[in-house]
Scaffold this motif. Structure first.
Motif, short mmCIF file in Angstrom:
data_model
loop_
_atom_site.label_atom_id
_atom_site.label_comp_id
_atom_site.label_asym_id
_atom_site.label_seq_id
_atom_site.Cartn_x
_atom_site.Cartn_y
_atom_site.Cartn_z
N LEU A 195 6.78 -3.60 1.42
CA LEU A 195 5.64 -4.14 0.52
C LEU A 195 5.41 -5.46 0.94
O LEU A 195 6.44 -6.15 1.36
CB LEU A 195 6.02 -3.84 -0.84
N TYR A 196 4.13 -5.72 1.14
CA TYR A 196 3.91 -7.17 1.73
C TYR A 196 3.37 -8.12 0.89
O TYR A 196 2.62 -9.31 1.18
CB TYR A 196 3.17 -6.90 2.92
N SER A 197 3.46 -7.86 -0.51
CA SER A 197 3.14 -9.01 -1.56
C SER A 197 4.06 -8.66 -2.67
O SER A 197 5.02 -7.80 -2.67
CB SER A 197 1.71 -8.79 -2.06
N GLU A 198 3.98 -9.37 -3.55
CA GLU A 198 4.97 -9.45 -4.78
C GLU A 198 4.60 -7.87 -5.48
O GLU A 198 3.54 -7.68 -5.60
CB GLU A 198 4.60 -10.59 -5.71
N PRO A 199 5.56 -7.27 -5.95
CA PRO A 199 5.48 -5.95 -6.40
C PRO A 199 4.53 -5.67 -7.49
O PRO A 199 3.60 -5.04 -7.39
CB PRO A 199 6.82 -5.25 -6.49
N ASN A 244 8.82 -1.24 -6.56
CA ASN A 244 9.85 -2.12 -6.12
C ASN A 244 10.79 -1.60 -5.22
O ASN A 244 11.44 -2.31 -4.55
CB ASN A 244 10.52 -2.05 -7.73
N GLU A 248 11.57 -3.41 2.38
CA GLU A 248 10.80 -4.56 3.04
C GLU A 248 9.53 -3.75 3.42
O GLU A 248 9.33 -4.05 4.80
CB GLU A 248 11.71 -5.12 4.15
N SER A 307 -1.16 -4.19 -0.64
CA SER A 307 -0.32 -5.32 -0.38
C SER A 307 -0.26 -5.94 1.03
O SER A 307 -0.11 -7.11 1.09
CB SER A 307 1.46 -5.13 -0.75
N TYR A 318 9.44 -2.79 -2.01
CA TYR A 318 9.91 -4.06 -1.68
C TYR A 318 11.19 -4.14 -1.25
O TYR A 318 11.57 -5.00 -0.44
CB TYR A 318 9.54 -4.81 -3.20
N ASN A 319 12.13 -3.31 -2.03
CA ASN A 319 13.33 -3.43 -1.60
C ASN A 319 13.67 -3.14 0.05
O ASN A 319 14.50 -3.57 0.51
CB ASN A 319 14.32 -2.34 -2.38
#
Ligand code: GLU
Length: 344
Positions: free
Chosen positions: A212-216, A204, A210, A156, A207-208
């Motif tokens: 992850l640096y792209s769409e999951p 996911n 923060e 990501s 991402y939750n």
């Protein structure tokens, strides 16, 4: 000066000369291995473990159960591109986790090693490679680039304009390390992406938090593709030899990683390359390495060569048993452990 003193001085000079000569010999032994030596240890490692049937193919990715379990190949590739091989070293299997440090190196190239330490982490987890518990327990969340969480995060972080561009860069980077155009194994990708529920959860959760640096789902797809790239044991040897050669591919002479970033990448491999067996691997072999559930392992002897092996049967931690033993045998025979010669 008395005769006694002169004799003493001569003795001292003689002892010093003998000492420096034996040190030079020891260094030469550690540094230069003859062609015959390298082929001999490869042949011996192959013969010693070829009949070992312990362990089993990974089965959580359904297609991996169909890879013939008896395949076995061992190879050394030197930093100047010489290949010493035995067994099934040209058979193509999925690279799986061995892709991870190489994509981390792409991120290092783009953003520097600090970005890996800050945005992913570099500590071992002491937990399985696909652990969700690690992600909840440890504040870094992704923890390091060798576990699935950190590897999805690394994907990501590749600076990309689109998913297509992200994948293109990841594949190009792996190909640059291998010195040839690597290809996606579509059947492996379909099998893995179709059953990726655990990795989807990891993406996911990251991402939750923060981390992850792209769409999951994009990160998950590109990560799964990178794991589904086909390589041979020989390819792995060349990829490792590129690291042994300070970031320059010895076949194409293309620079793939800046010399100054190679030590950080090797340190990550040393600390985390064998998942929750990284400690015992380091304790016994003293070398940076990366394993994958496809059955491959690549080990780097910095400044000298890479040792790679392939055999699909794994132990509980997800590490190929024959590949691990063969590499361990070779490193012991050649005495190339980084912390000192580590006989078998
Ligand atoms: N693609 C595999 C996964 O995500 C890689 C695991 C491995 O080789 O260790 O589970």
């Amino acid at each position: 000066m008395t005769t006694k003193l002169i004799i003493k001085a001569i003795k001292t000079i003689l002892i010093a000369t003998m000492l420096s000569l034996s040190m030079a010999q020891a260094t030469a032994k550690g540094v230069a291995h003859s062609t015959a030596d390298l082929q001999r240890v490869v042949d011996e490692a192959y013969t010693k473990y070829k009949d070992l049937k312990e362990g089993k193919n990974a089965d959580y990715i359904p297609i991996l159960t169909t890879v013939p379990s008896d395949l076995f190949g061992v190879v050394i590739v030197t930093r100047d591109g010489k290949v010493y091989a035995k067994g099934d070293v040209d058979y193509k299997f999925s690279i799986q986790s061995i892709s991870k440090p190489f994509t981390a190196s792409l991120v290092m190239q783009q953003q520097g090693p600090g970005a890996i330490a800050e945005k992913i982490g570099v500590e071992p987890t002491g937990l399985p490679f696909n652990s969700k518990v690690a992600l909840e327990l440890l504040e870094a969340r992704s923890v390091n680039p060798s576990v699935n969480a950190g590897a999805i995060a690394a994907v990501s972080m590749v600076k990309a304009e689109s998913e297509k561009d992200r994948w293109k860069q990841v594949l190009q980077n792996l190909s640059d390390f291998a010195g040839r155009d690597l290809k996606l194994m579509d059947d492996v990708y379909d099998s893995e992406y179709g059953t990726s529920w655990g990795n989807r959860a990891i993406a996911n959760l990251l991402y939750n938090y923060e981390r992850l640096y792209s769409e999951p789902e994009e990160a998950l797809r590109v990560y799964t593709r990178q794991c589904s790239v086909g390589v041979s044991a020989k390819d792995l040897g060349i990829m490792g030899a590129t690291l042994a050669n300070e970031g320059v591919n010895p076949i194409t002479n293309k620079r793939v990683l800046a010399t100054e970033h190679v030590p950080e990448l090797l340190a990550v491999m040393a600390m985390t390359g064998f998942y929750d067996e990284s400690g015992i691997w380091q304790y016994t072999s003293g070398l940076p390495a990366k394993t994958g559930v496809g059955g491959g392992i690549v080990t780097v002897v910095p400044g000298k060569f890479a040792i790679a092996a392939f055999s699909p049967r794994l132990n509980e931690a997800g590490n190929s048993i024959r590949a691990m033993k063969a590499i361990r045998y070779i490193s012991g025979e050649l005495g190339v452990g980084l912390y000192g010669a580590n006989p078998e």
